[in-house]
Scaffold this motif. Structure first.
Motif, PDB file in Angstrom:
ATOM      1  N   LYS A   1       3.428   1.316   7.189  1.00 63.31           N
ATOM      2  CA  LYS A   1       2.039   1.576   7.561  1.00 63.31           C
ATOM      3  C   LYS A   1       1.928   2.837   8.419  1.00 63.31           C
ATOM      4  O   LYS A   1       1.032   3.664   8.215  1.00 63.31           O
ATOM      5  CB  LYS A   1       1.475   0.372   8.326  1.00 63.31           C
ATOM      6  CG  LYS A   1      -0.003   0.499   8.670  1.00 63.31           C
ATOM      7  CD  LYS A   1      -0.864   0.572   7.416  1.00 63.31           C
ATOM      8  CE  LYS A   1      -2.343   0.584   7.745  1.00 63.31           C
ATOM      9  NZ  LYS A   1      -3.187   0.707   6.536  1.00 63.31           N
TER      10      LYS A   1
ATOM     11  N   ARG B   1      -2.041  15.142   5.429  1.00 62.33           N
ATOM     12  CA  ARG B   1      -2.883  15.683   4.345  1.00 62.33           C
ATOM     13  C   ARG B   1      -4.208  16.202   4.900  1.00 62.33           C
ATOM     14  O   ARG B   1      -4.709  17.241   4.464  1.00 62.33           O
ATOM     15  CB  ARG B   1      -3.110  14.608   3.281  1.00 62.33           C
ATOM     16  CG  ARG B   1      -1.882  14.341   2.411  1.00 62.33           C
ATOM     17  CD  ARG B   1      -2.227  13.478   1.220  1.00 62.33           C
ATOM     18  NE  ARG B   1      -2.631  12.133   1.615  1.00 62.33           N
ATOM     19  CZ  ARG B   1      -1.797  11.129   1.815  1.00 62.33           C
ATOM     20  NH1 ARG B   1      -0.488  11.319   1.691  1.00 62.33           N
ATOM     21  NH2 ARG B   1      -2.236   9.931   2.155  1.00 62.33           N
ATOM     22  N   GLU B   2      -4.776  15.449   5.851  1.00 71.38           N
ATOM     23  CA  GLU B   2      -6.026  15.912   6.456  1.00 71.38           C
ATOM     24  C   GLU B   2      -5.814  17.214   7.223  1.00 71.38           C
ATOM     25  O   GLU B   2      -6.662  18.113   7.174  1.00 71.38           O
ATOM     26  CB  GLU B   2      -6.581  14.829   7.392  1.00 71.38           C
ATOM     27  CG  GLU B   2      -7.111  13.603   6.661  1.00 71.38           C
ATOM     28  CD  GLU B   2      -7.669  12.565   7.625  1.00 71.38           C
ATOM     29  OE1 GLU B   2      -7.703  12.852   8.835  1.00 71.38           O
ATOM     30  OE2 GLU B   2      -8.061  11.482   7.169  1.00 71.38           O
TER      31      GLU B   2
ATOM     32  N   ASP C   1       0.803  -1.204   0.000  1.00 76.52           N
ATOM     33  CA  ASP C   1       0.000   0.000   0.000  1.00 76.52           C
ATOM     34  C   ASP C   1       0.841   1.260   0.000  1.00 76.52           C
ATOM     35  O   ASP C   1       0.432   2.291  -0.541  1.00 76.52           O
ATOM     36  CB  ASP C   1      -0.922   0.009   1.231  1.00 76.52           C
ATOM     37  CG  ASP C   1      -1.963  -1.096   1.169  1.00 76.52           C
ATOM     38  OD1 ASP C   1      -2.383  -1.553   2.230  1.00 76.52           O
ATOM     39  OD2 ASP C   1      -2.331  -1.483   0.035  1.00 76.52           O
ATOM     40  N   TYR C   2       2.007   1.202   0.591  1.00 73.59           N
ATOM     41  CA  TYR C   2       2.814   2.405   0.745  1.00 73.59           C
ATOM     42  C   TYR C   2       4.261   2.089   0.424  1.00 73.59           C
ATOM     43  O   TYR C   2       4.885   1.227   1.061  1.00 73.59           O
ATOM     44  CB  TYR C   2       2.702   2.922   2.188  1.00 73.59           C
ATOM     45  CG  TYR C   2       3.345   4.265   2.403  1.00 73.59           C
ATOM     46  CD1 TYR C   2       2.668   5.440   2.088  1.00 73.59           C
ATOM     47  CD2 TYR C   2       4.630   4.361   2.919  1.00 73.59           C
ATOM     48  CE1 TYR C   2       3.253   6.681   2.285  1.00 73.59           C
ATOM     49  CE2 TYR C   2       5.224   5.594   3.121  1.00 73.59           C
ATOM     50  CZ  TYR C   2       4.520   6.754   2.804  1.00 73.59           C
ATOM     51  OH  TYR C   2       5.109   7.967   2.999  1.00 73.59           O
TER      52      TYR C   2
ATOM     53  N   ARG D   1       3.989   5.364   8.465  1.00 72.21           N
ATOM     54  CA  ARG D   1       4.248   6.547   7.643  1.00 72.21           C
ATOM     55  C   ARG D   1       3.062   6.851   6.717  1.00 72.21           C
ATOM     56  O   ARG D   1       2.772   8.005   6.411  1.00 72.21           O
ATOM     57  CB  ARG D   1       5.532   6.370   6.837  1.00 72.21           C
ATOM     58  CG  ARG D   1       6.779   6.321   7.713  1.00 72.21           C
ATOM     59  CD  ARG D   1       8.040   6.244   6.883  1.00 72.21           C
ATOM     60  NE  ARG D   1       8.304   7.506   6.216  1.00 72.21           N
ATOM     61  CZ  ARG D   1       8.964   8.527   6.754  1.00 72.21           C
ATOM     62  NH1 ARG D   1       9.409   8.432   8.006  1.00 72.21           N
ATOM     63  NH2 ARG D   1       9.180   9.625   6.072  1.00 72.21           N
ATOM     64  N   GLN D   2       2.385   5.802   6.279  1.00 74.07           N
ATOM     65  CA  GLN D   2       1.181   6.011   5.473  1.00 74.07           C
ATOM     66  C   GLN D   2       0.117   6.740   6.296  1.00 74.07           C
ATOM     67  O   GLN D   2      -0.504   7.695   5.819  1.00 74.07           O
ATOM     68  CB  GLN D   2       0.644   4.674   4.976  1.00 74.07           C
ATOM     69  CG  GLN D   2      -0.630   4.815   4.144  1.00 74.07           C
ATOM     70  CD  GLN D   2      -1.196   3.466   3.727  1.00 74.07           C
ATOM     71  OE1 GLN D   2      -0.786   2.431   4.249  1.00 74.07           O
ATOM     72  NE2 GLN D   2      -2.118   3.476   2.798  1.00 74.07           N
ATOM     73  N   ILE D   3      -0.069   6.277   7.530  1.00 71.70           N
ATOM     74  CA  ILE D   3      -1.057   6.927   8.402  1.00 71.70           C
ATOM     75  C   ILE D   3      -0.652   8.363   8.697  1.00 71.70           C
ATOM     76  O   ILE D   3      -1.481   9.284   8.667  1.00 71.70           O
ATOM     77  CB  ILE D   3      -1.216   6.121   9.708  1.00 71.70           C
ATOM     78  CG1 ILE D   3      -1.841   4.752   9.412  1.00 71.70           C
ATOM     79  CG2 ILE D   3      -2.072   6.886  10.716  1.00 71.70           C
ATOM     80  CD1 ILE D   3      -1.851   3.811  10.591  1.00 71.70           C
ATOM     81  N   GLU D   4       0.643   8.564   8.967  1.00 68.87           N
ATOM     82  CA  GLU D   4       1.127   9.919   9.239  1.00 68.87           C
ATOM     83  C   GLU D   4       0.931  10.821   8.023  1.00 68.87           C
ATOM     84  O   GLU D   4       0.572  11.996   8.150  1.00 68.87           O
ATOM     85  CB  GLU D   4       2.604   9.872   9.623  1.00 68.87           C
ATOM     86  CG  GLU D   4       2.858   9.266  11.000  1.00 68.87           C
ATOM     87  CD  GLU D   4       4.349   9.073  11.270  1.00 68.87           C
ATOM     88  OE1 GLU D   4       5.146   9.265  10.326  1.00 68.87           O
ATOM     89  OE2 GLU D   4       4.705   8.720  12.412  1.00 68.87           O
ATOM     90  N   GLY D   5       1.160  10.255   6.830  1.00 67.46           N
ATOM     91  CA  GLY D   5       0.948  11.033   5.614  1.00 67.46           C
ATOM     92  C   GLY D   5      -0.508  11.423   5.434  1.00 67.46           C
ATOM     93  O   GLY D   5      -0.819  12.553   5.049  1.00 67.46           O
ATOM     94  N   GLU D   6      -1.404  10.460   5.709  1.00 66.63           N
ATOM     95  CA  GLU D   6      -2.835  10.751   5.593  1.00 66.63           C
ATOM     96  C   GLU D   6      -3.258  11.813   6.603  1.00 66.63           C
ATOM     97  O   GLU D   6      -4.034  12.721   6.285  1.00 66.63           O
ATOM     98  CB  GLU D   6      -3.639   9.466   5.792  1.00 66.63           C
ATOM     99  CG  GLU D   6      -3.479   8.461   4.650  1.00 66.63           C
ATOM    100  CD  GLU D   6      -4.128   7.127   4.960  1.00 66.63           C
ATOM    101  OE1 GLU D   6      -4.571   6.940   6.118  1.00 66.63           O
ATOM    102  OE2 GLU D   6      -4.185   6.270   4.058  1.00 66.63           O
ATOM    103  N   LEU D   7      -2.730  11.684   7.840  1.00 72.18           N
ATOM    104  CA  LEU D   7      -3.051  12.685   8.859  1.00 72.18           C
ATOM    105  C   LEU D   7      -2.514  14.058   8.465  1.00 72.18           C
ATOM    106  O   LEU D   7      -3.181  15.077   8.673  1.00 72.18           O
ATOM    107  CB  LEU D   7      -2.480  12.262  10.214  1.00 72.18           C
ATOM    108  CG  LEU D   7      -3.143  11.065  10.889  1.00 72.18           C
ATOM    109  CD1 LEU D   7      -2.392  10.680  12.153  1.00 72.18           C
ATOM    110  CD2 LEU D   7      -4.606  11.384  11.224  1.00 72.18           C
TER     111      LEU D   7
END
Length: 485
Positions: free
Chosen positions: A121, A131-132, A2-3, A123-129
């Motif tokens: 995973k 962006r939000e 995914d990332y 870093r993916q969550i951190e990236g999404e946060l």
């Protein structure tokens, strides 16, 4: 996968490098390789590295020495230390220097993949946060709406730049202040505090319209939608209010309603004035004939003169009401405001004859700031009404002053003041309402007409607090867009 991570593999053994590259690339990651700390420095500076796999012992240095430098060179990268042997002290030292994991050789592919997957995973969550958060920040920065956050005591936690633009208040000056005392008109504070308390108790309060008080003392009408903010334990910790500025909309609605009322009055008055003038003309003709027949009877002639004055007053009354109801069409020309009010003062010489009345003016600079494009006759009507009111309300000695100055970069600011009794609370609130008067005679339309003329020039007029607490004070503002260039 995914990332995808960009991984820097710092390993001096060629076989180990090859095996690790195969494992990591199989999961879709991009792998850069370095066999020394020197090469690692070059690659870190050239690429956006997400993860560093660092061999503990390298030809030109050790992980213990290189870790602090790597954190400075790649502050956003995670670091996993890889070693052929480990002891408790070196493991603790690595974690203290910021390593997120410690893997022993020979490397278990499954363990490595899980560790890397866990980091990917996260870093993916951190990236999404991120962006939000960026999305939320962009909304706060660009939304044409007020966003306000208050703590449960009603103190200001945050508001957005749009609120700063429309109110003039800065968050740096207001954070921690009581919202109700700092930014609301005093007459509205208790009612709006009740709305705040209801919101805290999760009672629906959205859709209400309440004003805010701007930094320069004006009011803006805001339509609010309110809710509460909760923490991860579902406990309310703040109140969120989102507001839409409806000041201009309400003003437009009021103008439309006023125009409709005026149109109705105008139609009625037009018919009434026509019929009344016919009757008044017949009365006047009859009085003129009567004067001829009563030439030798002075007492009767005085009665006739009294009737003539009454018909003249009635005719003026009809004209004033007609003038109020008629649409205002401006004939703009370049002129000087001081010239207008000086001419009005001269024309009122008869009205102030025998009185101790003086007039002064204070102009900013040489008065060039008071040169505008205006309807001269209409503005004469404005200043005549203001000065006549001062003369009528003030006992001798009468002192009337007009000040004119540039206000900021947007407006010309005019203040008309006197030393009379001033206006009480009711008069201040109603002075511009049609048909409101404190005089025994008159229609009560004079100040309403003044307000309409000023608004037709895209200006504003309001009652202000006198400088020394005495007398009446009116403030007028006209946009510099009407100024002579």
């Amino acid at each position: 996968m995914d990332y995808e991570l960009t991984i820097l593999l710092v390993e001096d053994d060629p076989d180990t490098r090859g095996n690790l590259c195969d494992i990591l690339e199989m999961d879709g990651h991009r792998v850069l390789v370095a066999s020394s700390t020197a090469t690692a420095r070059e690659l870190v500076n050239e690429d956006q590295i997400g993860l560093i796999l660092l061999d503990r012992h390298l030809p030109d240095g050790s992980a213990d020495e290189f870790l602090p430098e790597l954190h400075r060179l790649a502050p956003g990268a995670e670091i996993i230390v890889v070693t052929g042997y480990a002891d408790m002290d070196s493991t603790i030292a690595a974690f203290r220097e910021g390593a997120v994991d410690y893997i022993l050789k020979p490397i278990n592919p499954g363990v490595l993949r899980k560790s890397v997957a866990r980091i990917a995973k996260r870093r993916q969550i951190e990236g999404e946060l991120a962006r939000e958060q960026q999305f939320a920040d962009e909304i706060l920065e660009t939304a044409e709406a007020v966003v306000l956050v208050l703590d449960l005591e009603g103190n200001i936690i945050r508001f957005n730049p749009y609120f700063e633009r429309i109110s003039g208040w800065k968050l740096t000056d207001c954070a921690g202040l009581d919202w109700f005392d700092a930014c609301l008109p005093s007459r509205e504070r208790e009612a709006i505090r009740e709305v705040f308390l209801d919101t805290k108790e999760h009672i629906e309060t959205s859709g209400s319209i309440h004003p805010i008080l701007t930094r320069d003392g004006h009011e803006r009408q805001i339509r609010w939608s309110n809710t509460t903010l909760k923490d991860d334990q579902s406990r309310t910790y703040a109140v969120l209010a989102v507001g839409v500025d409806v000041t201009d909309l309400l003003a437009a609605q009021e103008r439309a309603l006023q125009s409709e009322r005026l149109a109705t009055i105008g139609r009625t008055i037009t018919g009434l004035a026509h019929e009344s003038r016919n009757a008044l003309q017949r009365i006047q003709a009859g009085l003129e004939m009567l004067e001829l027949e009563l030439g030798d009877r002075p007492e009767a002639l005085r009665d006739v003169d009294s009737i003539q004055r009454a018909t003249h007053d009635l005719n003026n009354l009809l004209e004033e009401v007609r003038s109020f109801a008629a649409p205002i069409h401006l004939q703009l020309e370049e002129t000087s405001l001081p010239e207008i009010w000086r001419r009005v003062w001269r024309h009122l010489e008869v009205a102030r004859s025998g009185r101790d009345a003086t007039f002064t003016e204070r102009l900013e600079g040489d008065g060039k700031g008071c040169l505008l494009r205006l309807d001269v006759l209409r503005m004469e009507q404005v200043f005549r009404n203001l000065i006549e009111n001062s003369l009528a309300a003030t006992e001798d000695p009468v002192r009337i002053e007009i000040r004119c100055q540039k206000h900021g970069e947007d407006h010309v600011h005019i203040i008309v003041s006197d030393n009379g009794p001033g206006l009480n609370v009711e008069q201040r609130e109603k002075v511009f309402e049609p048909f409101y008067t404190t005089k025994s005679t008159g229609t009560g339309l004079g100040m309403s007409i003044v307000s309409r003329i000023v608004e037709a020039h895209h200006g504003t007029i309001h009652v202000a607090d006198p400088d020394d607490g005495q007398g009446a004070k009116f403030e007028l503002r006209f946009p510099l867009s009407m100024r002579i260039s």
